[in-house]
Design a protein around this motif. Structure first.
Motif, PDB file in Angstrom:
ATOM      1  N   TYR A 151       0.826  -1.210   0.000  1.00  0.00           N
ATOM      2  CA  TYR A 151       0.000   0.000   0.000  1.00  0.00           C
ATOM      3  C   TYR A 151       0.858   1.258   0.000  1.00  0.00           C
ATOM      4  CZ  TYR A 151      -2.992   3.783   1.651  1.00  0.00           C
ATOM      5  OH  TYR A 151      -3.640   4.988   1.779  1.00  0.00           O
ATOM      6  N   THR A 152       0.449   2.250  -0.799  1.00  0.00           N
ATOM      7  CA  THR A 152       1.073   3.569  -0.773  1.00  0.00           C
ATOM      8  C   THR A 152      -0.034   4.618  -0.755  1.00  0.00           C
ATOM      9  OG1 THR A 152       1.212   3.603  -3.199  1.00  0.00           O
ATOM     10  CG2 THR A 152       3.153   2.849  -1.990  1.00  0.00           C
ATOM     11  N   PRO A 153       0.051   5.605   0.131  1.00  0.00           N
ATOM     12  CA  PRO A 153      -0.976   6.653   0.169  1.00  0.00           C
ATOM     13  C   PRO A 153      -0.844   7.600  -1.014  1.00  0.00           C
ATOM     14  CG  PRO A 153       0.770   7.139   1.734  1.00  0.00           C
ATOM     15  CD  PRO A 153       1.084   5.785   1.155  1.00  0.00           C
ATOM     16  N   ALA A 154      -1.931   8.250  -1.356  1.00  0.00           N
ATOM     17  CA  ALA A 154      -1.926   9.248  -2.433  1.00  0.00           C
ATOM     18  C   ALA A 154      -1.905  10.636  -1.813  1.00  0.00           C
ATOM     19  CB  ALA A 154      -3.146   9.078  -3.320  1.00  0.00           C
ATOM     20  N   PHE A 155      -1.169  11.539  -2.451  1.00  0.00           N
ATOM     21  CA  PHE A 155      -1.047  12.909  -1.943  1.00  0.00           C
ATOM     22  C   PHE A 155      -1.437  13.907  -3.021  1.00  0.00           C
ATOM     23  CE2 PHE A 155       1.865  10.451   0.680  1.00  0.00           C
ATOM     24  CZ  PHE A 155       1.548  10.898   1.960  1.00  0.00           C
ATOM     25  N   ALA A 156      -1.830  15.092  -2.592  1.00  0.00           N
ATOM     26  CA  ALA A 156      -2.158  16.190  -3.494  1.00  0.00           C
ATOM     27  C   ALA A 156      -1.504  17.453  -2.960  1.00  0.00           C
ATOM     28  CB  ALA A 156      -3.668  16.371  -3.594  1.00  0.00           C
ATOM     29  N   ARG A 157      -1.312  18.421  -3.840  1.00  0.00           N
ATOM     30  CA  ARG A 157      -0.737  19.696  -3.438  1.00  0.00           C
ATOM     31  C   ARG A 157      -1.742  20.476  -2.597  1.00  0.00           C
ATOM     32  NH1 ARG A 157       4.713  20.245  -3.515  1.00  0.00           N
ATOM     33  NH2 ARG A 157       5.574  19.318  -5.419  1.00  0.00           N
ATOM     34  N   GLY A 158      -1.263  21.078  -1.528  1.00  0.00           N
ATOM     35  CA  GLY A 158      -2.119  21.902  -0.697  1.00  0.00           C
ATOM     36  C   GLY A 158      -2.511  23.187  -1.400  1.00  0.00           C
ATOM     37  N   TYR A 168      -7.992  13.330  -0.864  1.00  0.00           N
ATOM     38  CA  TYR A 168      -9.347  12.863  -0.593  1.00  0.00           C
ATOM     39  C   TYR A 168     -10.179  13.008  -1.866  1.00  0.00           C
ATOM     40  CZ  TYR A 168      -7.964  12.961   4.292  1.00  0.00           C
ATOM     41  OH  TYR A 168      -7.307  12.733   5.460  1.00  0.00           O
ATOM     42  N   GLY A 169     -11.260  12.237  -1.942  1.00  0.00           N
ATOM     43  CA  GLY A 169     -12.083  12.262  -3.141  1.00  0.00           C
ATOM     44  C   GLY A 169     -13.556  12.204  -2.811  1.00  0.00           C
ATOM     45  N   PHE A 170     -14.367  12.226  -3.864  1.00  0.00           N
ATOM     46  CA  PHE A 170     -15.824  12.153  -3.739  1.00  0.00           C
ATOM     47  C   PHE A 170     -16.351  11.360  -4.929  1.00  0.00           C
ATOM     48  CE2 PHE A 170     -20.100  13.714  -4.737  1.00  0.00           C
ATOM     49  CZ  PHE A 170     -20.729  13.568  -3.508  1.00  0.00           C
ATOM     50  N   VAL A 171     -17.219  10.384  -4.669  1.00  0.00           N
ATOM     51  CA  VAL A 171     -17.800   9.538  -5.711  1.00  0.00           C
ATOM     52  C   VAL A 171     -19.316   9.579  -5.578  1.00  0.00           C
ATOM     53  CG1 VAL A 171     -17.864   7.245  -6.761  1.00  0.00           C
ATOM     54  CG2 VAL A 171     -15.797   8.013  -5.589  1.00  0.00           C
ATOM     55  N   ALA A 172     -20.014   9.768  -6.698  1.00  0.00           N
ATOM     56  CA  ALA A 172     -21.484   9.803  -6.697  1.00  0.00           C
ATOM     57  C   ALA A 172     -22.030   8.722  -7.606  1.00  0.00           C
ATOM     58  CB  ALA A 172     -21.981  11.174  -7.133  1.00  0.00           C
ATOM     59  N   TYR A 173     -23.030   7.999  -7.123  1.00  0.00           N
ATOM     60  CA  TYR A 173     -23.745   6.988  -7.895  1.00  0.00           C
ATOM     61  C   TYR A 173     -25.232   7.341  -7.882  1.00  0.00           C
ATOM     62  CZ  TYR A 173     -19.478   4.288  -6.926  1.00  0.00           C
ATOM     63  OH  TYR A 173     -18.178   3.873  -6.800  1.00  0.00           O
ATOM     64  N   GLY A 174     -26.012   6.623  -8.656  1.00  0.00           N
ATOM     65  CA  GLY A 174     -27.448   6.860  -8.629  1.00  0.00           C
ATOM     66  C   GLY A 174     -28.067   6.520  -7.280  1.00  0.00           C
ATOM     67  N   SER A 175     -27.426   5.619  -6.529  1.00  0.00           N
ATOM     68  CA  SER A 175     -27.982   5.169  -5.248  1.00  0.00           C
ATOM     69  C   SER A 175     -27.377   5.885  -4.044  1.00  0.00           C
ATOM     70  CB  SER A 175     -27.754   3.667  -5.094  1.00  0.00           C
ATOM     71  OG  SER A 175     -26.375   3.351  -5.219  1.00  0.00           O
ATOM     72  N   GLY A 176     -26.476   6.827  -4.265  1.00  0.00           N
ATOM     73  CA  GLY A 176     -25.863   7.537  -3.144  1.00  0.00           C
ATOM     74  C   GLY A 176     -24.470   8.018  -3.490  1.00  0.00           C
ATOM     75  N   SER A 177     -23.770   8.519  -2.492  1.00  0.00           N
ATOM     76  CA  SER A 177     -22.435   9.074  -2.715  1.00  0.00           C
ATOM     77  C   SER A 177     -21.509   8.700  -1.574  1.00  0.00           C
ATOM     78  CB  SER A 177     -22.508  10.604  -2.853  1.00  0.00           C
ATOM     79  OG  SER A 177     -23.048  11.184  -1.667  1.00  0.00           O
ATOM     80  N   ALA A 178     -20.215   8.986  -1.747  1.00  0.00           N
ATOM     81  CA  ALA A 178     -19.232   8.650  -0.722  1.00  0.00           C
ATOM     82  C   ALA A 178     -18.071   9.636  -0.748  1.00  0.00           C
ATOM     83  CB  ALA A 178     -18.710   7.230  -0.926  1.00  0.00           C
ATOM     84  N   LYS A 179     -17.578   9.989   0.423  1.00  0.00           N
ATOM     85  CA  LYS A 179     -16.330  10.712   0.563  1.00  0.00           C
ATOM     86  C   LYS A 179     -15.240   9.671   0.800  1.00  0.00           C
ATOM     87  CE  LYS A 179     -18.458  14.866   2.550  1.00  0.00           C
ATOM     88  NZ  LYS A 179     -18.506  15.770   3.724  1.00  0.00           N
ATOM     89  N   THR A 180     -14.059   9.882   0.221  1.00  0.00           N
ATOM     90  CA  THR A 180     -13.045   8.838   0.235  1.00  0.00           C
ATOM     91  C   THR A 180     -11.656   9.366   0.570  1.00  0.00           C
ATOM     92  OG1 THR A 180     -12.593   9.116  -2.143  1.00  0.00           O
ATOM     93  CG2 THR A 180     -14.308   7.539  -1.526  1.00  0.00           C
ATOM     94  N   ALA A 181     -10.813   8.468   1.033  1.00  0.00           N
ATOM     95  CA  ALA A 181      -9.378   8.707   1.194  1.00  0.00           C
ATOM     96  C   ALA A 181      -8.677   7.879   0.124  1.00  0.00           C
ATOM     97  CB  ALA A 181      -8.910   8.298   2.586  1.00  0.00           C
TER      98      ALA A 181
END
Length: 321
Positions: A151-158, A168-181
């Motif tokens: 496993y390796t974590p993902a990073f983004a510029r501040g 961090y991310g965000f995913v949306a489906y027809g049945s709901g959504s999720a916040k993610t790492a």
């Protein structure tokens, strides 16, 4: 071991695939055959070499796993079949090193690998009772990125181009959504391995389907992603390796069926995929017989300008006028 046999119908002939999605060669053109509604699939998995299905909670593993981080040698012509059942396509994949068998929904309408993991459990526990997480530890049956050797974590510029921060991310489906790492780890599908594939661990969500008793622990996106700049699905990652070019589904006699990875079937009518991201095909000559008198049937003439998006998990057709 005995060679793997194509499932047989009650007539003795191989069943016709209900859905086959294929990419010929190293890159498009691609074709898609749709011969019936896609209904599918929770259940046991089967080893690609025709061995007995594993016990509940196990995923198909190689008899001789490759060295850590290396993909096993798999012939492009090799198929792997998973017996499945249920109303939603669900099957096992392996995550991390050592591999953790995890049941996920096979979703041809998305590209992310969304997972309910130990990090998800900690987030939920902390939201209810902050101190209780200090007294609970995970079992080996749930993926924990802290114990995965790959496993390796993902990073983004501040903000303002500052130092790197966790992504961090965000995913949306027809049945709901999720916040993610976000992070990366090795993903195994039977005999195939996708090293350092992006994973999205749920930290907060409204996806009731993933919280029912006996439900799946994630969603595996299988979009074809002809436009690689828009993202990568596990299917397109394996296609880039030259290891997988198609997948299909055969409907069984009862509430069961077979998911076929690297499907080699030539049955059905092949249609060109016109979508750059989705499995989209041209649509024409559509009519709605039996409509109410005040809402007469509408028919598109065969211009080929309409488009239909084909996605596992849906049972309704929606088209644009």
């Amino acid at each position: 071991s005995a060679p793997l046999q194509r499932p047989r119908s009650s007539t003795g002939r191989p069943p016709r695939p209900a859905l086959r999605m294929r990419a010929r060669g190293a890159a498009p053109p691609m074709g898609l055959a749709l011969l019936g509604p896609l209904l599918a699939l929770v259940g046991a998995t089967q080893n690609h070499d025709g061995g007995a299905p594993p016990r509940p909670g196990e995923a198909p593993l190689l008899k001789k796993p490759p060295p850590m981080g290396q993909a096993p040698e798999v012939l492009d012509t090799q198929e792997m079949r998973q017996p499945v059942n249920g109303s939603t396509p669900v099957g096992f994949i392996n995550i991390g090193t050592p591999p953790v068998p995890t049941r996920v929904i096979f979703d041809s309408g998305s590209d992310k690998l969304l997972l309910k993991t130990w990090k998800t459990m900690l987030s939920e526990l902390t939201a209810v009772e902050g101190d209780i997480a200090d007294y609970i530890s995970p079992t080996s049956q749930i993926y924990n990125h802290d114990t995965s050797q790959t496993y390796t974590p993902a990073f983004a510029r501040g903000s303002g181009g500052g130092k790197q921060v966790p992504q961090y991310g965000f995913v949306a489906y027809g049945s709901g959504s999720a916040k993610t790492a976000e992070g990366h780890d090795d993903i195994g599908l039977g005999a195939w391995l996708a090293p350092q594939f992006q994973i999205s661990e749920i930290t907060e969500d409204s996806l009731a389907l993933l919280h029912e008793k006996g439900s799946a622990s994630g969603v595996l996106g299988l979009q074809h992603m002809k436009n690689e700049s828009a993202g990568v699905s596990l299917f397109s990652a394996l296609r880039q390796q030259g290891r997988m070019h198609s997948f299909g589904y055969c409907r069984g006699k009862d509430d069961d069926g077979t998911f076929i990875w690297n499907d080699q079937s030539t049955q059905g009518d092949e249609l060109p995929v016109v979508g750059m991201i989705h499995w989209a095909v041209a649509l024409s000559h559509v009519s709605f017989p039996g409509a109410a008198a005040e809402a007469p049937s509408k028919r598109w003439p065969g211009s080929g300008k309409g488009k239909a998006r084909v996605a596992a998990g849906g049972s309704l057709a929606a088209v644009a006028d």
